[in-house]
Design a protein around this motif. Sequence first.
Motif, short mmCIF file in Angstrom:
data_model
loop_
_atom_site.label_atom_id
_atom_site.label_comp_id
_atom_site.label_asym_id
_atom_site.label_seq_id
_atom_site.Cartn_x
_atom_site.Cartn_y
_atom_site.Cartn_z
N SER A 1 -1.27 7.56 -6.37
CA SER A 1 -0.48 6.37 -6.03
C SER A 1 0.93 6.46 -6.60
O SER A 1 1.90 6.08 -5.94
N ARG B 1 0.38 4.25 -0.69
CA ARG B 1 -0.20 5.51 -0.22
C ARG B 1 -0.10 5.66 1.30
O ARG B 1 -0.24 6.76 1.81
N LEU C 1 2.14 1.51 -12.56
CA LEU C 1 1.27 2.68 -12.40
C LEU C 1 1.37 3.62 -13.61
O LEU C 1 0.36 4.15 -14.08
N HIS D 1 0.86 -1.19 0.00
CA HIS D 1 0.00 0.00 0.00
C HIS D 1 0.89 1.24 0.00
O HIS D 1 1.23 1.77 1.05
#
Length: 87
Positions: free
Chosen positions: A47, A4, A25, A2
Motif C-alpha cells: 500500500s 492500490r 502507512l 484505495h
Amino acid sequence: MHVRCAMLRVDPHERPRLDEIRVNLIARIAEAEHEGWLGEVDGLSVSLAAAEDKLAQLDAEAARRSTVVHLSLPTFSQIATRPTEPS
C-alpha cells in the motif's frame, strides 16, 4: 481512498490526504515490525508503494502541465503588427 487501485486517478486537490495516508502507512509499518506482524508489514508495504506511486504520478502530471510547448506559431501581436500588402 484505495491507493492500490491501478485505475485510480487522484485529484491534485487530494494530495494532502494522500500525504496523510503515506505518513499513516509508515507509522503502521513501524508498529507492525515492532510487533512482529510480518504479513501485515508486507501488505502495508504494498500500500505504501502504491501511495508513493500515486504521489509520483501527481508530481509528473504537475511538471507536464507546467511545461510550455512551443508550436512555432506566430503570436497574436506578431500577426497584428504585420503590414498588409496592397491588392
